[in-house]
Scaffold this motif. Structure first.
Motif, short mmCIF file in Angstrom:
data_model
loop_
_atom_site.label_atom_id
_atom_site.label_comp_id
_atom_site.label_asym_id
_atom_site.label_seq_id
_atom_site.Cartn_x
_atom_site.Cartn_y
_atom_site.Cartn_z
N VAL A 1 0.80 -1.10 -0.11
CA VAL A 1 0.42 0.26 -0.37
C VAL A 1 0.65 1.35 0.01
N ILE A 2 1.64 1.49 0.74
CA ILE A 2 2.75 2.61 0.80
C ILE A 2 3.97 2.57 -1.17
N LEU A 3 3.99 1.54 -0.71
CA LEU A 3 4.82 2.02 -2.47
C LEU A 3 3.73 2.16 -3.72
N ARG B 1 1.61 10.24 -11.23
CA ARG B 1 0.44 10.11 -11.10
C ARG B 1 -0.58 9.41 -12.11
N GLU B 2 0.67 10.97 -13.22
CA GLU B 2 0.19 10.12 -15.12
C GLU B 2 0.32 9.38 -15.46
N GLY B 3 1.82 8.56 -14.80
CA GLY B 3 2.22 7.11 -15.66
C GLY B 3 1.85 5.88 -14.71
N PHE B 4 0.97 6.00 -13.52
CA PHE B 4 0.51 5.44 -12.57
C PHE B 4 0.00 4.02 -12.95
N LEU B 5 -0.51 4.41 -13.87
CA LEU B 5 -1.87 2.53 -14.08
C LEU B 5 -0.87 2.39 -15.31
N THR B 6 0.13 2.96 -15.72
CA THR B 6 1.53 1.79 -16.49
C THR B 6 2.39 1.09 -15.57
N GLY B 7 2.52 1.33 -14.74
CA GLY B 7 3.35 -0.11 -13.74
C GLY B 7 4.71 1.13 -14.03
N LEU B 8 5.06 2.38 -15.11
CA LEU B 8 6.44 2.46 -15.25
C LEU B 8 7.26 2.63 -14.03
N TRP B 9 6.42 2.99 -13.33
CA TRP B 9 7.36 3.96 -11.87
C TRP B 9 7.75 3.22 -11.15
N CYS B 10 7.51 2.07 -11.34
CA CYS B 10 7.64 0.93 -10.37
C CYS B 10 9.13 0.56 -10.38
N ILE B 11 10.19 0.91 -11.94
CA ILE B 11 11.53 1.25 -11.82
C ILE B 11 12.33 2.47 -11.64
N ASP B 12 11.46 3.06 -11.33
CA ASP B 12 12.06 4.78 -11.83
C ASP B 12 12.21 5.05 -9.93
N LEU B 13 10.91 4.32 -8.86
CA LEU B 13 10.96 4.00 -7.69
C LEU B 13 12.36 3.15 -7.75
N VAL B 14 12.73 2.02 -8.19
CA VAL B 14 13.31 0.84 -8.03
C VAL B 14 14.89 2.15 -8.37
N ARG B 15 14.77 2.96 -9.07
CA ARG B 15 16.43 3.58 -10.05
C ARG B 15 16.67 4.12 -8.57
N GLN C 1 11.04 10.23 -2.46
CA GLN C 1 10.24 9.08 -2.66
C GLN C 1 10.64 8.50 -1.44
N LEU C 2 12.67 8.71 -1.54
CA LEU C 2 12.99 7.74 -0.35
C LEU C 2 12.37 8.08 0.82
N ARG C 3 12.28 10.01 1.39
CA ARG C 3 11.84 10.57 2.59
C ARG C 3 9.93 9.67 2.83
N THR C 4 9.86 9.78 1.78
CA THR C 4 8.00 9.66 2.22
C THR C 4 8.11 8.36 2.46
N LEU C 5 8.75 7.53 2.40
CA LEU C 5 9.02 5.74 1.96
C LEU C 5 9.17 5.90 3.80
N LEU C 6 10.52 6.44 4.09
CA LEU C 6 11.07 6.28 5.02
C LEU C 6 9.60 7.04 6.79
N PHE C 7 8.80 7.81 6.19
CA PHE C 7 7.77 9.14 6.94
C PHE C 7 6.81 7.40 6.90
#
Length: 777
Positions: free
Chosen positions: A109-111, A120-134, A154-160
């Motif tokens: 859920v957090i991811l 938000r524009e590319g959320f449905l495509t799933g490409l954000w997963c690759i960008d998040l890992v990078r 992204q990392l600050r929000t994840l840790l928060f």
């Protein structure tokens, strides 16, 4: 509670049966995990409803922690999606999802939240997963290299979110399993009060909501304890709903009373931000006898030293002079140009011989006669405008003087006799009031002479940025210097209240204007006039601070010469503002509410509409209402009570030091004796046993203290009961808790009555059993 009936010792068996089903453990190791968890028991609908309501109240408390983030961080921050994530996490724990599956769902859920918020524009495509890992891999490199400023959002929000999810999980477990909620409610209240008092955020509604949530939480969490204490059980779900309904009615009634009390109070902040410097000064005064800061209130009147303004004033009705004037005017004394952060100083004290020849201008002329009071010796002249002519001067001995003796300052406008001369008793003068045309003033630009800029735009380097920002906000919609001056004048007179008693002294390192605008928010003429001058200078408009007297109290009118007689008292001492315009010179402005004695051709009046105009009040301070000793206003009552307590503490500070020190010493001694078990030897807490050579097991005092906690929670044991009978008689619905209590009773009987053959239990093992006893879920 009586000592247990002793049992004959000497049994050869170290694991002899002590009950029909239980025996002393053959091994001295007891682990909490060995007790069956009640989670395996059938969960009733009532328990699920109660857990759901507790989880809902926890979510509402969490929302109170997040609401101020919008004010503290950025108005564009969205707390709605964050609350959705936290709600899902709370729901997962409420449904008792297994730990591994639950945290897997939370992380997913957090991811998803991070991907939606940052792409938000590319959320449905799933490409954000690759960008998040990078991005996270790149951030790990930054962390290793200690480049924390380069870490991505992204990392600050994840840790928060991970940190908050872990905290929520722990808090929810404590509420559902240990029935502990008061500490988290208290932490929320401390957090909101801290934001209110220290940072100035308006968290009063959040504080009121938190109190309501806390009362409902305690009602739900204490229901099981009430059932156990009074021996009844809410088996039916309707019992729980009735309890909840009654609790909500009580909380709603309390909230209604608080809301009505707040509505009856003044439309102002219930809590003002704390002035830490002021607190430091009060402490310094309390223990060092410094009466200069925060001391007794000064009296109203015209003084010479204006370098440190502020504090309460007492009204002095002593007459200063009686005057006759063809037109009511302010009585100008002098102006000052240098603001030091606390008050005003005139940097140029040069005086030159007065010459009526250099006074020019056309317009109406005002004749004024001043007769000084016999106790008010003075060598300074107070004028209703620019001095055109001196008709007569008389000393206190009745000796006439020539106007050639007068000295005048072209910088401050002060007119006075030399120090070696006798004081004045009477003078008659002709003056010309300042005149201006609002249309001409409104056409003025900000092109000022160099000497005006140098002397009348000065501000201390320590002036808080908040003062400048407020001036810019107030004048944001004003295009000319004149309109800016009118905007600040009207803002001050209509936003802040007039009071002689309520103002406090700024601290040693605090700016006078900032203290008035953002802390006290109430004051008298010195506060309003100084604030207007400073705010005008902050936006580049030359202004100076002027002091003198208000017109005074009208006594009579002489029909023969059309002169009006006024009596001016110390309470009429006043200060106002003069703003420089290249074509008109210095034009007076009046920002203090309730004063309307400025000249009738004051330019500001032509731009004030009837809807904006305030009701005029007399310039005399005698008409200002004084607060009674007993008032219905809670804020005034609290202020008076605070002042009384501070004065009382200052008077008896040495006694308080002794009392506080002695109290802390006694409290520490009592705590030490309680931990050692000595305080249980009393009528209310009788001992289980008496120490002796054959009865001195080291665990007995420790276990006695644990028994005392059980007795305080469930009630005392009767005389004819053993500890096992007492434990079995308790109505405890949880099997694991009852089993742990029986084990505790067996071990206690062993170490107390069979010390020679008891197994060597340690405090850690007893503590493990005690933790199992405290678990209720």
């Amino acid at each position: 509670m009586q000592p247990l009936e002793p049992r004959r010792a000497g049994s050869p068996s170290r694991s002899r049966s002590l009950g029909s089903n239980l025996s002393i453990p053959s091994r001295p190791i007891f682990r909490a995990g060995s007790i069956p968890s009640t989670s395996s028991a059938l969960t009733t609908p009532t328990s699920f409803v109660r857990d759901s309501l507790i989880s809902l109240l926890l979510f509402l408390l969490i929302s109170e922690w997040l609401r101020p983030l919008v004010w503290m961080a950025d108005a564009s921050i969205e707390i709605g999606p964050i609350l959705v994530v936290f709600a899902i996490c709370i729901l997962i724990d409420c449904c008792k999802v297994p730990l591994a599956w639950g945290w897997t769902a939370k992380i997913v859920v957090i991811l998803l939240f991070i991907g939606f918020m940052f792409d938000r524009e590319g959320f449905l495509t799933g490409l954000w997963c690759i960008d998040l890992v990078r991005v996270i891999a790149q951030d790990i490199g930054y962390l290793v290299g200690a480049h924390f400023e380069l870490i991505s959002g992204q990392l600050r929000t994840l840790l928060f979110l991970l940190g908050w999810s872990l905290l929520i999980s722990v808090v929810q477990a404590l509420m559902l399993q240990r029935q502990h909620s008061l500490w988290f409610v208290g932490a929320t209240l401390v957090y909101l009060v801290f934001l209110q008092l220290v940072l100035g955020a308006d968290t009063v509604p959040g504080i009121m909501r938190t109190v309501g949530y806390g009362l409902l939480l305690m009602a739900l969490l204490n229901l099981s304890r009430i059932e156990q204490t009074y021996g009844f059980s809410s088996v039916r779900p309707s019992h729980l709903f009735q309890w909840i309904a009654v609790s909500m009615v009580i909380v709603g009634a309390l909230a209604g009373v608080g809301w009505l009390s707040a509505k009856q109070a003044e439309p102002a902040h219930l809590m003002k931000p704390v002035s830490w410097g002021y607190l430091y000064d009060r402490i310094f005064e309390l223990y060092n006898g410094d009466l200069e800061v925060g001391g007794a209130a000064a009296k109203s009147g015209y003084g010479q030293n204006d370098s440190a303004l502020g504090g309460p004033l007492q009204v002095d009705t002593t007459p200063v002079f009686t005057a006759k004037t063809s037109e009511l005017t302010y009585w100008r004394g002098e102006s000052k140009n240098f603001y030091n952060g606390k008050g005003w100083i005139q940097t140029n004290q040069a005086l030159e011989p007065f010459s009526a020849g250099h006074q020019t201008g056309t317009g109406r002329i005002i004749t004024q006669e001043i007769l000084w009071n016999s106790n008010s010796t003075n060598k300074q002249l107070f004028l209703g405008g620019n001095l055109k002519q001196v008709d007569m001067l008389l000393t206190e001995k009745g000796k006439p003087l020539s106007s050639d003796f007068l000295l005048a300052s072209s910088f401050s406008g002060k007119v006075t006799l030399p120090e070696v001369m006798d004081p004045l008793s009477y003078y008659k003068i002709t003056v010309q009031p300042a005149q201006s045309d609002s249309s001409l003033l409104n056409a003025e630009t900000n092109r000022y002479p160099a000497d005006i800029v140098g002397d009348y735009l000065q501000l201390p380097t320590s002036l808080p940025r908040s003062v400048r920002s407020l001036a810019e906000q107030v004048t944001a919609n004003s295009s000319t210097p004149y309109l800016k001056a009118v905007a600040i004048e009207q803002y001050l007179s209509r936003t802040y209240t007039y009071s002689l008693e309520k103002p406090t002294h700024p601290s040693r390192n605090e700016d006078f204007v900032s203290h008035f605008l953002f802390v006290d928010q109430t004051g008298y003429c010195d506060h309003f006039s100084t604030s207007m001058v400073v705010m005008l200078r902050a936006i580049g408009i030359p202004a100076r601070w002027v002091k003198g007297f208000a017109p005074g109290s009208l006594q009579a009118a002489n029909d023969g010469d059309q002169l009006q007689e006024v009596k001016v008292r110390n309470q009429d001492a006043h200060s106002w503002v003069e703003v420089y315009f290249p074509s008109a010179g210095w034009v007076p402005f009046e920002p203090t509410p309730g004063f309307s004695g400025m000249s009738s051709d004051h330019a500001q009046l032509t731009l004030t509409t009837a809807a904006m105009a305030q009701a005029e009040m007399t310039a005399s301070l005698a008409t200002i209402p004084k607060s009674d000793r007993f008032t219905a206003n809670p804020r005034e009552w609290l202020q008076a009570a605070k002042d009384t307590l501070v004065d009382f503490a200052f008077r008896y500070r040495q006694v308080f030091n002794v009392i506080i020190g002695g109290g802390l010493l006694i409290a520490g001694l009592l705590l030490f004796l309680r931990r050692k078990g000595f305080l249980y030897k009393g009528r209310l807490q009788p001992p289980f046993y008496k120490y002796g050579p054959n009865n001195a097991h080291p665990l007995i005092p420790y276990m006695d203290r644990l028994w005392m906690q059980l007795f305080r929670k469930y009630g005392l044991k009767s005389k004819d009961q053993t500890v096992r009978e007492y434990v079995k008689a308790l109505k405890i619905p949880h099997y694991a808790q009852q089993k742990a209590l029986l084990e505790f009773a067996l071990i206690y009987e062993s170490v107390r009555y069979d010390t020679a053959h008891s197994l060597p239990y340690s405090k850690r093992e007893i503590l493990a059993i005690w933790k199992a006893i405290q678990k209720t879920h």
